[in-house]
Design an enzyme around this catalytic site. Structure first.
Site, short mmCIF file in Angstrom:
data_model
loop_
_atom_site.label_atom_id
_atom_site.label_comp_id
_atom_site.label_asym_id
_atom_site.label_seq_id
_atom_site.Cartn_x
_atom_site.Cartn_y
_atom_site.Cartn_z
N SER A 75 -4.71 9.47 8.25
CA SER A 75 -4.15 8.12 8.06
C SER A 75 -3.19 8.04 6.85
CB SER A 75 -5.18 7.06 8.32
OG SER A 75 -6.34 7.41 7.43
N GLU B 283 -13.02 18.85 5.86
CA GLU B 283 -13.73 17.55 6.46
C GLU B 283 -14.01 17.77 7.92
OE1 GLU B 283 -11.67 14.15 5.59
OE2 GLU B 283 -12.29 14.07 3.52
N HIS C 271 -16.90 3.76 10.33
CA HIS C 271 -17.40 4.94 9.28
C HIS C 271 -19.05 5.12 9.48
CE1 HIS C 271 -17.67 7.75 6.26
NE2 HIS C 271 -16.38 8.09 6.15
N GLU D 113 -1.06 1.69 8.56
CA GLU D 113 -2.37 1.38 9.29
C GLU D 113 -1.96 0.36 10.40
OE1 GLU D 113 -5.95 1.67 7.16
OE2 GLU D 113 -7.01 0.69 8.92
N ALA E 291 -9.12 4.66 -0.93
CA ALA E 291 -9.24 5.94 0.01
C ALA E 291 -9.82 6.92 -1.06
CB ALA E 291 -7.78 6.27 0.57
N ARG F 82 -16.82 11.24 13.80
CA ARG F 82 -17.27 9.81 13.13
C ARG F 82 -18.02 8.97 14.39
NH1 ARG F 82 -12.49 8.18 8.97
NH2 ARG F 82 -13.23 9.58 7.45
N HIS G 230 -14.05 0.42 9.65
CA HIS G 230 -13.27 1.23 8.88
C HIS G 230 -11.74 1.25 9.08
CE1 HIS G 230 -12.88 4.27 5.65
NE2 HIS G 230 -12.44 5.30 6.50
N GLY H 202 -8.99 11.96 0.99
CA GLY H 202 -7.95 12.29 0.78
C GLY H 202 -6.96 12.40 1.85
N THR I 13 -5.38 1.26 0.42
CA THR I 13 -4.97 2.56 0.02
C THR I 13 -5.83 2.75 -1.30
OG1 THR I 13 -2.60 2.30 0.74
CG2 THR I 13 -3.21 3.88 -1.12
N ARG J 82 -9.45 8.66 15.41
CA ARG J 82 -8.73 9.30 14.13
C ARG J 82 -9.14 10.40 13.54
NH1 ARG J 82 -8.39 7.74 8.02
NH2 ARG J 82 -10.49 7.06 8.63
N GLY K 244 0.87 -1.25 0.02
CA GLY K 244 0.17 0.12 -0.33
C GLY K 244 0.85 1.05 -0.11
#
Ligand SMILES: Cc1cc2nc3c(=O)[nH]c(=O)nc-3n(C[C@H](O)[C@H](O)[C@H](O)COP(=O)(O)OP(=O)(O)OC[C@H]3O[C@@H](n4cnc5c(N)ncnc54)[C@H](O)[C@@H]3O)c2cc1C
Length: 521
Positions: free
Chosen positions: A385, A111, A238, A369, A44, A284, A345, A47, A41, A380, A12
């Site tokens: 990440s 975000e 998530h 990860e 994703a 989240r 997630h 971003g 990866t 997180r 990844g």
């Protein structure tokens, strides 16, 4: 035995980026269990965070990271993450990652829980795919040897010298054992530096955004070898994965809510403002629990994410992957609401490292990860990440040059898993394990459910036959990871960040600390 300066397990972003830097300093072998691009990866979407905007700063990013982690972020790791972010973005740009631009500048999205627009994206919501394809093609052009369909199954250790100021003996890595899935042959490879970049363990859960490869192998391998594993009880769910019958849960990125998407229950009522003043942009764990509660209240297995009030052109341009995926499954998100539910997630915990990616075993490093560097704490911050992978992969390679053979100080107070009691129980299937984890060790936990899961997992571990192929290795490693998550979740009698206990719904001062496992030698 073939010997390399660096062996990197995983392809990844963390593994490929580390490999591209390491090849400047020695021979490199990358081992990966699927095809080179089979990893988290490439899925994703939203971003990669970096404080490069005009109204932003590493300090602001640091503050947001610390706030998200609910008291358990390592301040030094967060400082490193945010201060080195801009340089690592430059590296990715140099490697050719085509970040989206606006008026000639890198475009930055905002975000949830970020106090400034700081999320770089590529191809709209295809950020991970662009990063992965760019790095894998640069790796290919650079002549790095990548062994595909090869599963690392054991870390090979040599005895090490006694530590000067510590009674714990320093173990050292000598190589890795790997199984070629296509021939069934096992081979030992020697190396000076072994870098685990094996990703997370999202396959622990029945509903997960993670692809099939995310089976926590590296965490289990490292634990068995005597490396420390930390924060496993913190698993991020998530809030919004597509919920369509017969369709794999597909992530509907946070950024959709960032652009103005709203959550509606089965009766069409917008409910997030009832739960948090930040509404859809709350952290989240809060959004995931609110959705779960709403689903239970209305007796459904989903709520809706609605973007039909946004300009169709904006939705299509900003979220081409989501738009296309949904359309391919008969749903036009510019005209219809999206059925969503929470899904497992991100693995916040993992192999404990210091800020150089070193573990407590000399020559064994972890990044990405599978590692627990301390930047996420109990929760997180979205898009941190991907950033973490490159920050610490860079530091790992730097460290192999500056202090080869060094190791992180062993943690005080590390504990081992209780012995797995022999049992009559038949070995589990992956599906049975995933259901147990989802039902008893999921978004909302309690002592009774965790105790039931603990007993089942220990019995399963004791009854598993010796693994012989990729599926049986993956199952054995998932059971170890499941035990690490469950034991820690049972011990932590409080709610903090992503770990929520209905029998202990508040944070408690005495739990303002980490749970660290280390296998008894
Ligand atoms: C749907 C989705 C959306 C996401 N969106 C975002 C986002 O917008 N922003 C963000 O910051 N993060 C996001 N994330 C999280 C982020 O993608 C991951 O944390 C990150 O990509 C992890 O990179 P990695 O290199 O550590 O692991 P991975 O990319 O998962 O790579 C792990 C590699 O290790 C290999 N491997 C594993 N075990 C073995 C073994 N035993 N032997 C050999 N090879 C092995 C795998 O095959 C794979 O190649 C998202 C994750 C998902 C699933």
């Amino acid at each position: 035995m073939k010997s390399y300066d660096y062996i990197i397990v995983g392809s990844g972003i963390a593994g490929l980026y580390a490999a591209l830097l390491a090849r400047e300093h020695g021979s490199v072998l990358v081992i990966t269990k699927g095809s080179v691009d089979d990893c988290n990866t490439r899925w994703a979407q939203g971003g990669i965070a970096a404080p490069i905007g005009p109204d932003d700063s590493p300090r602001k990013h640091y503050d947001d990271t610390i706030a998200a982690g609910a008291g358990l972020v390592d301040p030094e790791a967060a400082r490193v993450l945010t201060e080195e972010a801009a340089d690592r973005i430059d590296d990715l740009v140099r490697f050719g990652v085509p970040f989206d631009t606006q008026h000639g500048e890198i475009a930055l999205a905002r975000e949830g829980a970020h106090s400034a627009p700081r999320v770089l994206h590529a191809g709209g919501d295809s950020t991970g795919a662009h990063i992965e394809l760019t790095l894998s093609s640069v790796a290919q052009q650079s002549g790095i040897t990548v062994l595909e369909y090869t599963l690392a199954t054991e870390i090979l250790l040599a005895g090490g010298p006694e530590r000067a100021h510590s009674r714990a003996p320093l173990r050292a890595v000598r190589g890795v054992r790997a199984l070629d899935e296509r021939t069934g042959r096992t081979t030992d490879y020697a190396c000076r530096h072994l870098v685990l970049a094996t990703g997370g363990a999202g396959q622990l859960y029945r509903v997960s955004t993670n692809p099939e490869v995310a089976t926590g192998n590296g965490i289990a391998l490292a634990y068995r070898a005597g490396a420390e594993v930390m924060d496993m009880e913190f698993f991020q769910f998530h809030p919004t994965a597509l919920r369509l019958p017969g369709v794999q849960p597909f992530l509907i990125s946070e950024a959709v809510r960032g652009e103005g998407g709203v959550l509606l229950d089965a009766e069409g009522v917008r409910f997030m403002p009832e739960y948090d003043t930040r509404a859809e942009l709350a952290p989240r764990d809060i959004v995931a629990r609110a959705i779960l509660e709403r689903m239970q209240r209305t007796g459904t297995d989903h709520v809706y994410l609605d973007v039909t009030h946004l300009e169709s052109a904006l939705v299509i341009a900003r979220f081409p992957q989501i738009y296309r995926f949904c359309l391919d499954h008969g749903l036009d998100i510019t005209r219809e609401r999206i059925p969503v539910s929470p899904a497992a997630h991100y693995t916040m915990g993992g192999i404990r490292t210091n800020v150089w990616g070193e573990t407590n075993i000399a020559g064994l490093y972890a990044c990405g990860e599978c590692a627990c560097t301390g930047v996420h704490g109990a929760n997180r911050l979205a898009s941190n990440s991907l950033l973490e992978t490159v920050i610490f992969a860079k530091r790992v390679v730097h460290r192999t040059l500056e202090a080869p053979g060094a190791a992180a100080e062993p943690a005080a107070g590390a504990i081992d898993l209780p012995p797995a009691a022999p049992a009559e129980a038949p070995p589990p299937s992956r599906e049975a394990l995933q259901s147990l984890m989802w039902d008893e060790v999921g978004i909302v936990r309690d002592g009774d459910g965790l105790a039931r899961a603990k007993a089942s997992l220990a019995a399963w571990q004791a009854s598993l036959p010796a693994p012989a192929d990729r599926p049986s290795h993956e199952l054995a490693d998932l059971v170890v990871c499941g035990r690490l998550v469950t034991e820690a979740a049972l011990l932590r009698e409080e709610s903090r960040g992503a770990h929520y206990r209905s029998d202990f719904p508040q944070p408690r001062e005495e739990w303002w600390r980490h749970i660290i496992f280390r296998k008894d030698a």
